[in-house]
Design an enzyme around this catalytic site. Structure first.
Site, mmCIF file in Angstrom:
data_model
loop_
_atom_site.group_PDB
_atom_site.id
_atom_site.type_symbol
_atom_site.label_atom_id
_atom_site.label_comp_id
_atom_site.label_asym_id
_atom_site.label_seq_id
_atom_site.Cartn_x
_atom_site.Cartn_y
_atom_site.Cartn_z
ATOM 1 N N SER A 55 0.803 -1.216 0.000
ATOM 2 C CA SER A 55 0.000 0.000 0.000
ATOM 3 C C SER A 55 0.844 1.280 0.000
ATOM 4 C CB SER A 55 -0.932 -0.002 1.216
ATOM 5 O OG SER A 55 -0.183 -0.061 2.412
ATOM 6 N N ASP A 102 -3.786 8.425 7.394
ATOM 7 C CA ASP A 102 -4.627 7.500 8.151
ATOM 8 C C ASP A 102 -3.763 6.760 9.166
ATOM 9 O OD1 ASP A 102 -3.281 5.556 6.722
ATOM 10 O OD2 ASP A 102 -4.962 5.092 5.397
ATOM 11 N N HIS A 133 -0.611 5.428 6.832
ATOM 12 C CA HIS A 133 -0.003 6.044 5.650
ATOM 13 C C HIS A 133 0.176 7.547 5.773
ATOM 14 C CE1 HIS A 133 -2.308 2.438 4.326
ATOM 15 N NE2 HIS A 133 -1.167 2.189 3.719
#
Ligand SMILES: *[C@@H]1O[C@H](CO)[C@@H](O)[C@H](O)[C@H]1NC(C)=O
Length: 323
Positions: free
Chosen positions: A47, A297, A300
């Site tokens: 991610s 978040d 990240h």
């Protein structure tokens, strides 16, 4: 929260399926890009470098408010805007890696795509290409957060590093001559770890373990370089030091919100990007000072955060690593 967590476990299980997809893609792309710049960037990972490969129904990255800064709608990136992949591509003078939408063509079974593969820019000759491998550490994180038995951690690290090393050798055997591996960012500073102290300070237990892991990885890379019989070079992209540097000196990077994430669910049952069952009311809150907030978040960075990390990486010699 749960679906987010679930997603990350899915995303980061292994690089092996990613590599297989990579091979397929090379064949697919070979016919398409006969005239392309000689330098190419292939990104393998999770991610932290995904620019839209995760499939829409399961990924929060395809829901508001992700992408709110750029491109002002969700783009599959796990941030409000652009991420590490985009910065690296820009540095190399390339357009950001295309995402390949194999799942539209049913070339691979859909479940293979859950592994957070990010695939960059294909072509026939990869000897002049850079393979960037991102191991953002969710497997480690899950081990630390869920399993908890820290005494077993060193042997767990060893087994993951062994697998990663095998994957790197596989990349080498595919023909990549320059292979760059991102090291692990300080996991103890991620909001997911600092929430327990109201985002006041990093968890040093986690960070010490990450430092241990990065050291072992570095040793493994040194060994790979010594043993290589062709002209392949393996290098490490120093995310750990770059994250640390920004987080330890936030004000010199115009960061005012250091550890608290920008995007927070209104209550525990809602993840980022949640809407209620009628899909009308937003169940998340987005901070107002996005440009000066480091984390987007629980896991990240914001685009601003990535920008700062990128500047640090550049200061620390991106040129030697990528050229
Ligand atoms: C780090 O997190 C672990 C697991 O939540 C916890 O047991 C430990 O006390 C924390 N360490 C510090 C230094 O905050």
């Amino acid at each position: 929260m749960d679906s987010q967590k679930h997603l990350f476990i899915l995303l980061c299980l292994s690089l092996v399926p990613v590599l297989l997809l990579g091979q397929m893609d090379m064949q697919v792309e070979a016919t398409r890009h006969l005239n392309h710049p000689s330098k190419k960037l292939f990104v393998f990972g999770d991610s932290y470098v995904d620019t839209g490969n995760t499939i829409k129904p399961i990924s929060g990255s395809w829901r508001a408010p992700y992408g709110i800064t750029f491109p002002r709608k969700p783009s599959g990136r796990f941030s409000d805007g652009i991420v590490l992949t985009d910065f690296l591509a820009k540095y190399l003078g390339l357009r950001s890696p295309i995402i390949h939408k194999l799942w539209y063509n049913n070339i691979v079974p859909e479940h293979d795509l859950k592994y957070g593969m990010n695939f960059a820019y294909g072509g026939t000759d990869i000897t002049n290409s850079i393979a960037y491998v991102s191991v953002a550490g969710n497997d480690y994180y899950d081990y630390m957060a869920i399993d908890g038995s820290l005494s077993g951690f060193p042997s767990f690290i060893e087994s993951v590093i062994k697998q990663t090393t095998t994957n790197l050798i596989h990349l080498q055997s595919l023909g990549f001559k320059r292979i760059v591996v991102g090291d692990l960012q300080p996991l103890g500073c991620l909001p997911q770890a600092t929430a327990q102290n109201s985002f006041q300070s990093c968890n040093s237990t986690f960070n010490d373990l990450v430092a241990l892991r990065n050291n072992l990885m570095k040793q493994s890379i040194t060994k790979l370089n010594q043993e290589t019989k062709d002209h392949t070079t393996f290098t490490i992209l120093g995310l750990f030091d770059s994250f640390r540097s920004v987080l330890n000196h936030p004000s010199s990077h115009n960061i005012k919100e250091r550890l608290k994430p920008c995007c927070i669910g209104v209550s525990d049952e809602y993840t980022y990007g949640s809407v209620d069952s009628e899909h009308t009311t937003n169940k998340y809150l987005v901070c107002e000072n996005l440009e000066s907030t480091f984390f987007w978040d629980q896991l990240h960075p914001t685009q601003a955060g990535w920008n700062d990390v990128y500047n640090e990486l550049e200061k620390r010699g991106l040129h030697q690593i990528l050229y």
